[in-house]
Scaffold this motif. Structure first.
Motif, short mmCIF file in Angstrom:
data_model
loop_
_atom_site.label_atom_id
_atom_site.label_comp_id
_atom_site.label_asym_id
_atom_site.label_seq_id
_atom_site.Cartn_x
_atom_site.Cartn_y
_atom_site.Cartn_z
N ASN A 54 48.40 -35.35 91.05
CA ASN A 54 49.49 -35.95 90.29
C ASN A 54 49.33 -37.46 90.24
O ASN A 54 48.89 -38.09 91.21
N ALA A 108 53.92 -41.73 91.63
CA ALA A 108 55.30 -41.84 91.17
C ALA A 108 55.81 -43.27 91.24
O ALA A 108 56.84 -43.60 90.66
N ASP A 113 47.31 -31.47 78.81
CA ASP A 113 47.65 -31.11 80.18
C ASP A 113 47.34 -29.65 80.45
O ASP A 113 46.85 -28.91 79.58
N ASP A 147 48.27 -35.90 84.02
CA ASP A 147 48.21 -35.02 85.17
C ASP A 147 48.77 -33.65 84.81
O ASP A 147 49.23 -33.42 83.67
N ASP A 196 51.42 -32.13 85.50
CA ASP A 196 52.85 -32.05 85.20
C ASP A 196 53.23 -32.79 83.92
O ASP A 196 54.42 -32.93 83.63
N ARG A 255 52.63 -36.06 83.21
CA ARG A 255 52.75 -37.51 83.30
C ARG A 255 51.54 -38.15 82.62
O ARG A 255 50.42 -37.68 82.77
N CYS A 295 53.05 -45.81 83.18
CA CYS A 295 53.09 -44.38 83.48
C CYS A 295 54.38 -43.82 82.90
O CYS A 295 55.48 -44.33 83.16
N GLU A 303 56.93 -40.39 82.28
CA GLU A 303 57.28 -39.05 82.74
C GLU A 303 56.97 -38.03 81.64
O GLU A 303 56.67 -38.39 80.50
N HIS A 304 57.10 -36.74 81.97
CA HIS A 304 56.76 -35.69 81.01
C HIS A 304 57.66 -35.71 79.78
O HIS A 304 57.30 -35.18 78.73
N GLU A 361 59.83 -44.07 80.70
CA GLU A 361 58.92 -44.92 81.46
C GLU A 361 59.20 -44.77 82.94
O GLU A 361 60.29 -45.06 83.43
N LEU A 362 58.19 -44.34 83.71
CA LEU A 362 58.31 -44.15 85.15
C LEU A 362 58.08 -45.47 85.88
O LEU A 362 58.84 -45.85 86.76
#
Length: 890
Positions: free
Chosen positions: A519, A522, A777, A823, A825, A827, A847, A849-850, A854-855
């Motif tokens: 992954n 985070a 993915d 990844d 999941d 991302r 980065c 998120e799915h 924006e993470l």
């Protein structure tokens, strides 16, 4: 047929002795150095001190890596100062101690480099960069003296022991005091190109330009006179009567103290491809070095003795090559010192492929010779204590003193690693002060296995766990030591660790999904910073132990190198001049790559290289043309495509399994893709089987038209199905457990094709696609980067479900998105390039998120990030031009 060589630098001593220096015709042919060799301020290339009459090595220092745009100087304390980086100087004391100093980079100027440097009588060093003048004082501090309004062309020159003089490309000459205040400026006008700069006994400053102009400037900054000689002025040298000599391409012109031409001396050099050099004897005998001949002239222009690159019978030496960046130097006695090139086998010396220095008398006869095994550059220099310094191209510095030369002592402290590494045995030993290099012997062999410039070497040329016995000898200019005491080492018994997850190809894996095997982080913290001397051009290939294989480029040289988890190089491999494509990595650690030479072009070979850097096999049936990056299936089969439209399936033992010929020459600037069941997906119209690489039976080549996707049985090369797209295929990926194939076409469409070759759906993108910006993915969702069609120069990222539904769209105005990673999941990681509110160009790592939110985001600052990769343990690597940011797992 005899060889002909050219020579470039000369000088003479007070007794009329002369030296010259040359360089191999196969070596550099760049511009002349912009700095002035500071032997004397008048440019005569004379030293007032007496150098050694019999050579003996005082000490040798290696690894200095000289920059050949500026010449070394010797300061008042006898320290030798050498430029060893764009903004770095290295100081070597008379005892051989080495220290470095760096000039701060100018963030406002894209041209950051040292133009020249000088030292005053108090030991301070003054450095000119492109637009600044610094003082490096005796305590090692760096002080900015002043800014200069234009780019500095030449200088600084210490003037009247209380100031500095520099000259700029725009014709502005500046004299500044040591505290940085301006004493005067003088504008020379147009016509300023590369300059030579010197001073006369009356304090006048003389400049010569490649534009043909010559200027004389008074001590108060006013112009005394100027003249034009209508051709390049390479060098100016001052005469005792206040006149000067100006060296032209095949002529020496004498000017009086008013600038009037008094005399012209020509020398016969019809093919002078490189700049000539001039030196002046104490009696004003003139020495001119051209491409192939050293000429001497009396002060009235009457020819004296001369020597060319023939055998020079009776002199004891012979010119061998041209050395563009160095000049001759002489001392106050009856000796002058002549640097030599690399081919000592071309003249009367028993060793081949060596450089060195020759001491000759006023008639050109040899007094003694000292070999260095490397071409001498930017030297010799004679210090105030008579020490003679020689600097070679590979960065070895010799300090020579009077005495009788002797062989170096026996190296001590030899040690070999014992089971600490799986791929090499590390050797170390104590340095020998008078050794120019060392030879390493293995298992009692009569020939050395390597020549090392430093007291260490890593032996990667061994396999297996058997112990090996090593000895070392030290080599100097006057002989070879006895062998050292032996040391025994062996490899670790650990087997090769294999690959990390599915990360085994350029683009992430054989399916080109660009999925990472863990992954994405985070969160993100401050990275570590690593420096490289090469530009990383491709995706790193990771091993399970954290080490990685990197494809790098330095100039025209492409190589692959193995690095550990801390990015320390373990080995480097460069066949011919490098590799034409990125590499592929098989599950057993075998490396696949195709070589390339900028001289010979693309190779017709596919290399298989073992993990220990030895050759496994070479497949030689490719056409001599560009080939795609190899792709390796799980069973070790390599797939590669050449520019004549031939797809090759190569077995793991290097034999050909099958070949397919496209009916038309394919563009195919991307490699094959391999499904989870081993099916090979190849692009090309009407693929047909043929049994050999021959001209007969091949369809005629035509313009690229890659409209067809073919699913190929890996066993025999038969076509299971073909899918005809509406336009030329731009890129493909294979995703999901059902091996859905996604392809982009030049009509800006995204197609989803099932494993039976039937279209699931197609989407017309609202813009045009950018090559290689597609990933997928583990669930079959696909991510595409394309350029918006609204004219805003904006890259858009679009996430699409396996059923063709848009999940989200992400982008901004005037932006570029590249180096996507995904990844399992969903991302997404990428580099985001944009202009901020201050109109500064920025590169952020982002980065998502799915769901497209924006993470995290990291501002890379001034880093030019070009490539992102994530290792199996979650470490994020962001490679830039010559460097890398390393983010630990978040």
């Amino acid at each position: 047929m005899g060889r002909f060589y050219r020579v470039i630098g000369i000088s003479s001593d007070h007794a009329g002795n002369v030296e010259r220096i040359g360089e191999s015709t196969a070596s550099y042919h760049g511009l002349a150095p912009v700095g002035v060799p500071e032997i004397d301020a008048q440019g005569t290339r004379r030293s007032s001190y007496t150098g050694p009459t019999q050579p003996a090595v005082k000490w040798i220092r290696t690894g200095l890596e000289p920059v050949t745009d500026t010449h070394p100087i010797i300061d008042s304390a006898g320290n030798l100062i050498i430029q060893t980086g764009e903004l770095e100087l290295t100081l070597v004391s008379p005892a051989g101690a080495v220290s470095t100093a760096e000039v701060p980079p100018d963030q406002s100027d894209c041209y950051n480099y040292i133009v020249g440097f000088a030292a005053d009588s108090r030991g301070n060093v003054y450095v000119a960069t492109s637009r600044k003048i610094y003082r490096l004082d005796r305590s090692g501090g760096t002080v900015l003296m002043r800014n200069v309004s234009s780019s500095i062309a030449i200088g600084p020159m210490v003037y009247q022991e209380n100031s500095l003089v520099v000259c700029c490309y725009n014709g502005l000459m500046v004299r500044t005091a040591f505290d940085g205040t301006t004493l005067w400026t003088c504008y020379l006008g147009t016509g300023v190109q590369e300059l030579s700069l010197t001073t006369g006994n009356d304090g006048a400053i003389y400049l010569g330009s490649r534009s043909g102009s010559v200027w004389c400037i008074n001590a108060d900054g006013t112009q005394r006179w100027s003249t034009s000689l209508d051709t390049k002025v390479y060098q100016i040298t001052c005469l005792a009567d206040g006149g000067i000599l100006a060296l032209l391409n095949s002529e020496v012109v004498r000017l009086d103290n008013t600038g009037a031409v008094m005399q012209s001396i020509t020398f016969d050099e019809p093919d002078n491809y490189n700049r000539p050099h001039l030196a002046l004897g104490v009696d004003e005998t003139i020495y001119v070095q051209s491409d192939t001949t050293l000429f001497t002239f009396a002060p009235d222009g009457t020819p004296g003795w001369s020597a060319d690159n023939s055998e020079n019978a009776g002199r004891g030496w012979r010119w061998t090559s041209e050395m563009y960046y160095s000049s001759l130097i002489a001392d106050a006695g009856a000796t002058s010192f002549l640097p030599l090139g690399q081919r000592m086998g071309c003249y009367s010396y028993p060793y081949a492929d060596m450089g060195g220095v020759v001491a000759i008398d006023a008639d050109g006869n040899q007094l003694w010779m000292l070999p260095t095994r490397e071409e001498v550059v930017l030297s010799p220099l004679v210090a105030s204590d008579g020490t003679l310094y020689l600097l070679t191209r590979n960065g070895t510095l010799y300090a020579i003193e009077n005495g009788v030369g002797a062989a170096p002592p026996v190296p001590a402290g030899l040690a070999a690693s014992q089971g600490s590494a799986i791929d090499h045995i590390a050797l170390t030993w104590n340095a020998v002060d008078t050794a120019s290099h060392y030879c390493v012997y293995r298992d009692g062999g009569g020939s050395p296995v390597t020549l090392s410039r430093t007291p260490q070497w890593d032996d990667y040329e061994i396999v297996g766990s058997d112990p090996h016995v090593y000895t070392v000898t030290a080599h100097g200019p006057f002989g070879v030591s006895a062998p050292s005491a032996s040391a025994t080492g062996w490899l670790a018994t650990q087997e090769w660790s294999g690959l990390a997850g599915g990360w085994c190809q350029v683009g992430g894996n054989a399916q080109h999904t660009r999925q990472v095997s863990t992954n994405l982080p985070a969160s993100i913290g401050e990275p570590g910073v690593m420096d490289f001397n090469t530009y990383i051009t491709g995706e790193p290939l990771f091993y399970a132990n954290g080490s990685m294989l990197l494809h790098g480029q330095y100039g025209y040289i492409h190589s692959i190198g193995l690095y550990d988890a801390a990015l320390s190089p373990t080995w480097q491999f460069t066949p011919y001049f490098g590799f034409s494509t990125y590499c592929a990595l098989a599950g057993d650690g075998t490396i696949y790559a195709t070589p390339y030479s900028p001289l010979a072009g693309y190779s017709d070979e596919l290399y298989a290289i073992n993990p220990d850097r030895t050759f496994k096999w070479t497949y030689e049936s490719l056409d001599n043309a560009f080939v795609t990056t190899p792709v390796v299936a799980a069973d070790g089969t390599a797939y590669v495509h050449d520019s004549d439209g031939v797809w090759h399936a190569v077995n793991s033992d290097g034999t050909a399994r099958w070949r397919l010929q496209a009916a038309k020459r394919c563009r195919s600037d991307f490699p094959a893709a391999i499904g989870t069941d081993g099916i090979a997906y190849l692009v090309g119209e009407n693929l047909i089987e043929f049994t050999g690489i021959t001209v007969e039976g091949k369809p005629a080549a035509s313009e690229p038209q890659d409209f067809t996707l073919n699913a190929i049985d890996p066993a025999d090369g038969t076509v299971r199905w073909s899918f005809a797209a509406d336009d030329e295929i731009n890129n493909i990926v294979v995703a999901g457990a059902d091996d859905t194939v996604y392809l982009l076409t030049d009509s800006d469409k995204l197609f989803s094709i099932n494993s039976a070759g039937v279209e699931n759906w197609q989407i017309q993108l609202d813009g045009y696609v950018r090559s290689c910006h597609i990933c997928a993915d583990a669930n079959g969702a696909v991510y595409v980067v394309y350029r918006s069609a609204d004219g805003t120069d904006t890259d858009m990222l679009r996430a699409i479900s396996p059923h063709g539904e848009t999940l989200y769209t992400w982008g901004g105005s005037n932006t570029i998105i590249h180096s996507l990673l995904i990844d399992k999941d969903g991302r997404v990681l990428f580099v985001y390039c944009y202009y901020d509110e201050n109109d500064q160009y920025c590169r952020d790592i982002i980065c998502l998120e799915h769901d497209g939110s924006e993470l995290w985001r990291f501002d890379t600052g001034e880093e030019s990030i070009a490539q992102l990769s994530v290792s199996d343990n979650g470490t994020l690597y962001a490679f830039s031009l010559g460097g890398c940011l390393v983010f630990p797992p978040g």
